[in-house]
Design an enzyme around this catalytic site. Sequence first.
Site, PDB file in Angstrom:
ATOM      1  CB  SER A   1      -0.941   0.022   1.204  1.00  0.00           C
ATOM      2  OG  SER A   1      -1.665  -1.173   1.287  1.00  0.00           O
TER       3      SER A   1
ATOM      4  CB  SER B   1       1.352  -4.711   7.179  1.00  0.00           C
ATOM      5  OG  SER B   1       1.045  -3.407   7.607  1.00  0.00           O
TER       6      SER B   1
ATOM      7  CB  ILE C   1       9.448  -8.272   7.370  1.00  0.00           C
ATOM      8  CG1 ILE C   1      10.660  -8.770   8.172  1.00  0.00           C
ATOM      9  CG2 ILE C   1       9.284  -6.755   7.534  1.00  0.00           C
ATOM     10  CD1 ILE C   1      10.588  -8.559   9.681  1.00  0.00           C
TER      11      ILE C   1
ATOM     12  CG  HIS D   1       1.170   1.442   8.735  1.00  0.00           C
ATOM     13  ND1 HIS D   1      -0.179   1.436   8.495  1.00  0.00           N
ATOM     14  CD2 HIS D   1       1.723   0.609   7.824  1.00  0.00           C
ATOM     15  CE1 HIS D   1      -0.431   0.621   7.483  1.00  0.00           C
ATOM     16  NE2 HIS D   1       0.708   0.108   7.048  1.00  0.00           N
TER      17      HIS D   1
END
Lengths: 407, 475
Positions: free
Chosen positions: B50, B335, B333, B54
Site C-alpha cells: 500500500s 505489515s 516482515i 504507518h
Amino acid sequence: MIKTDCLVIGGGPAGMSVALSASQNGSKVVLVERDEVLGGILNQCIHNGFGLHYFKEELTGPEFAYRFRKMVEKDKNITVLLNTLVTKIEDQKVEVVGSVGRETIQAKAVILAMGCRERTAANISLCGTRPMGIMTAGTAQKMVNIDGKMPGKDVVILGSGDIGLIMARRLTLEGAKVHAVLEINPTSSGLRRNIMQCLEDFDIPLLYRHTIFEVVGKDRVEGVYYGQVDENYQPIQSSKKFLPCDTVVLSVGLMPEMNLASFVPVSRVTNGAIVNEYYQTSKEWLFSCGNILHVHDLVDNVALEAQQVGKFASLYAQGKLPLQSKPIEVAHTKDFGYVLPSVVYEGEGEVEVKFRLKNKVVKKTIVAKCNGVVLDKKFVLAGVPGEMLKLSINKNGAVGKIELSVE
Amino acid sequence: MSKNNVFDVLIVGGGVVGACVLNKLTRIGKKCLLIDKASDVATGASKANSGLVHAGYDPKPNTLKAKLNIRGNKLYPKLCKRLGVKLDKCGALVLGDDETQLDNLYQRGLENKVYVEKWDRKQILEKVPDLADHITCALYARDAYIVSPYFFTISVADEAVLNGAKVSLEEDLVSVEKKDDIFEVVTKKAIYYAKQIVNSAGAGYNEVAKLLKAEEYPLEFRRGEYFVFDKIKDFNVPCTLFTMPTKLGKGVLITPTIDGNFLLGPTSTESDTQTKVTSEGLDEIRNKAQLIVKNINFRNAIRQFSGVRVISGDDFVVEKSKVADGVINIAGICSPGLTSAPAIAEMVTKLLGFSLKEKENLKLLKKRVLFKELSKAKQIQLCKENKNYCSIVCKCEEITKGDVIEALNRPIKVASVDAVKRRCNAGMGRCQGGFCFTKVVAQIIKERKIAYEQVKKENRGSEVCLSDIREVNND
C-alpha cells in the site's frame, strides 16, 4: 510563443487530412505530431485494404500515410512539428515539449486529432499473473513490423477486433502458431473480410462467447485457463480448459483518450467529445475529428471526416463560420449505439449524420424524422455494429428535435 | 582468499529490509554485499504493497512490530529528505461505525505514544466529502505518511552503492560453508567471503536459512490484491482511509499514492507466493469500496496487481541465530514492514555488534527530479541544454527520454522495462506501456549496449522477445 490560425494535434490520417483541409480553406496551420514521422498508427499497418474509398485503390497503411505526407509537405501553409507532444490545452493556448523545446502555441482554432488507444489488460480486469507476454495487438504489431522482433511463438488472441485479426495472420506468417482467437461477445467487431482473410484462410479457430479466465506464468506466460461465458458474460467454470502458450495478444477495443481536454463533456458511449454540426466541442474554438471523436471502421472515413472538420475549423479561425441559429437535438432510438453530431442548427441545406447500430439488422430502413415528418431515409440490406453508417438529412424547416429510428 | 575479498556483512535479499540494512551498515563504515536472485531490488513484497508509513496505533503494544513501527515512522522524514524521496505527510483516518471499537483503537494509539484524535462524522466529512453513509466515527492519526515503496527501496540501495556497498543481482545461492570464522558463499556466478550474514530473503527466507543451517520458521503467505486508479479526480481522498473491521468483515483501504493516483485494496487471502489477481479478489474490493467512499468509478482503474505478504506468527522475527553463529534471521516482515525497515536496520546493526554511529563525509544521492516536475522556465532551459528532455517517451506520465536515461544511470544498473518504470514512472499511466514499451526497450538497448533479446520485462525468463522475425522454430 508560436501563433497560428489552426493548431492540429496529431499527425495521423485525421491530423494530416484536417490540416490539409484547413490550409486549403485559407488558414495557417501548425501540425503537432509526437512521433518522428507523420502517419500515426498507419506506419505499422503494413497490410493492405486502405484507401479503397478515398483513393479508389487498395493501399497499405504506410502507402496511405505516404500520400498524405507528400501533400502536407508540399503545403506551404502547414508547419509540421515532429517529435512534439502536447502536454496541456488551456484557452486556445497549447503547451508542447519537443523539437521546438518547451513552447507555447496560441491558435484561434485547436483541432483534436490524436486518434485512440487500445484498451489494456486492466480495462478488462484480466485475471492471473502479470508476466512478460501479455501485450496489446498494437504493441505486438510494432514489435513485428517496425522492430522486426518476434514477441512469441505460441499465441492466444483475446478479442476479435481488427488489429487482433490482422495480428493473427501476421504472427502466423512469421512462424508463430496462433492457437485461438477468443471473443467474449456472440459476434465480432472486426470486419468480415478480416475474419475470412486472417483467420479462416489460416484455419485459426475463432471461439465466440469465450474468454480467458486466468493467465498463468511467473516470468513468462505459460498458458491460459479459458472457457465459455454465459449471457451475463460470467465464466462457466465447467467449460474451463488449459491452453499452453507463451503470448497473449489483446484486441479488446479501442478508446479515445480525452485527458488532454478533460474540460469538455464526453459521451459515455464513444468516449469522445460531444460535438455539434461543425464538430465543435463545448468550447467553440476546440474541434474534434477522427478516432479521438469516435472510433472509425475505416481510415478512409477518418480522412473524409477530418476533411469536413478542417473546413469548419478554418472558417472559425477566420471568423466566417455561420452564426449558430437555434439548436436542433439529434436523438435516436435504442436501436443505435450512437449518433453524431448530437446537435445541428436550424437553417437550409443538408447535414451528414453518422451512426452505428446497436445490433445487426437485415432489410430495414433507417429513418430520420422531425415532428413526424420524414426528412430522409436509407435502406439497409444488412447492417452490423462494426460498420459506420451515414445519412444525409435535409434540415430545411426542421426544429426542436430530429430522431433516428429503424423501421 | 585475501583479506580484501572478505565482506564484513553479506545480505541475502534486496527488499526494503535488506536495502535498509545495507544502507545503514555502509554508512557506519562496513564493507557489505547484497545479493538477490531478481534482476532488481524491490521486486517482491516491497514493490507491491500500500506504500504506507504507518503511524503505529495498530500493533499490539510492546511487540517488536509496535517498537519497530514507531521507531521507523520517526526515521522516515529525515531519511526521505536525505534521499530526495517524496514523502507526503497526509495523515490517516480509520473509519468505523462503532464507538467502542474506536475507543479501543484510541487507547492502543495512546499506549503506543502515537498522536491520535477521535473524530465524529461531521469532522470526517470536512476532509472526506464522499464518505460512505454508515460511517459515524474515525480515529485520526496525524503521523501517517505515503511513500513510493519501490522508489524508496531503490534509493536506499542506490545510496549505499554510491558510498561503496556492492549489490549483485541475478544471484543464485548454491552453498554456504563456514571456514575459520569466515563464510564461504558460493553462487552460480561467484564465490564470496563474509564475516557475518543477514538473511532478509522475504518469501525465500527458509530456503536461505536451510543453506545457512539457521532456524527455519513456518511461513504463511497472504496475497493482497489492489486496484490502481487514474489521476482523474472523481472524488476527493486527501489522506489514507482505513476501515475498522465491522460485522461485514475486514475492510479495504483507499489511499492517494505519492504519484497522484489512488490505490484501493488489499484483500488478504491465504495463498502461495504467486502474485496473481483473481476475479473473487477484485469483486471483494469492488464490494468493500462502497463501505469507504461513494462514487468510485471503476472505469478509471488503470491496473490491478497483487503482492504477497510473508507472515511468521504474530510478530516480526529479527534475531541473532542461536544455531548458526554470525547469522541474523529476519523473517515474517509483513505489515508494517515498509515502515519498520529503517528501524530493523538499526536493530540488526546492533545485533551484529556494531555501533550506530555513521561515518563522516558520506556522499549524497542526486535527487530525482522528473522533467514534468520542473517549472516552465526550468523546462525551457533544460530543453535547450539537452535535447533528450525534449523527447517524450511515455505520454501518459509525460516522461522524457532524459528521465529514462537518468533512470538507467543510477548507481544500481538495471536492464529491465519494469526497473525503468519503478525509477521514472514510464509505463505507469493509463495506457500501461502500450505506447512506450518498445521505446523504453530501445533506450535500454542503447544505454546497456545489449541486444533486443537480452532486454527483460522483469526477471530472468521475461525477455521481451524471442528472436528476429522469421527465425522462429515451431516444430
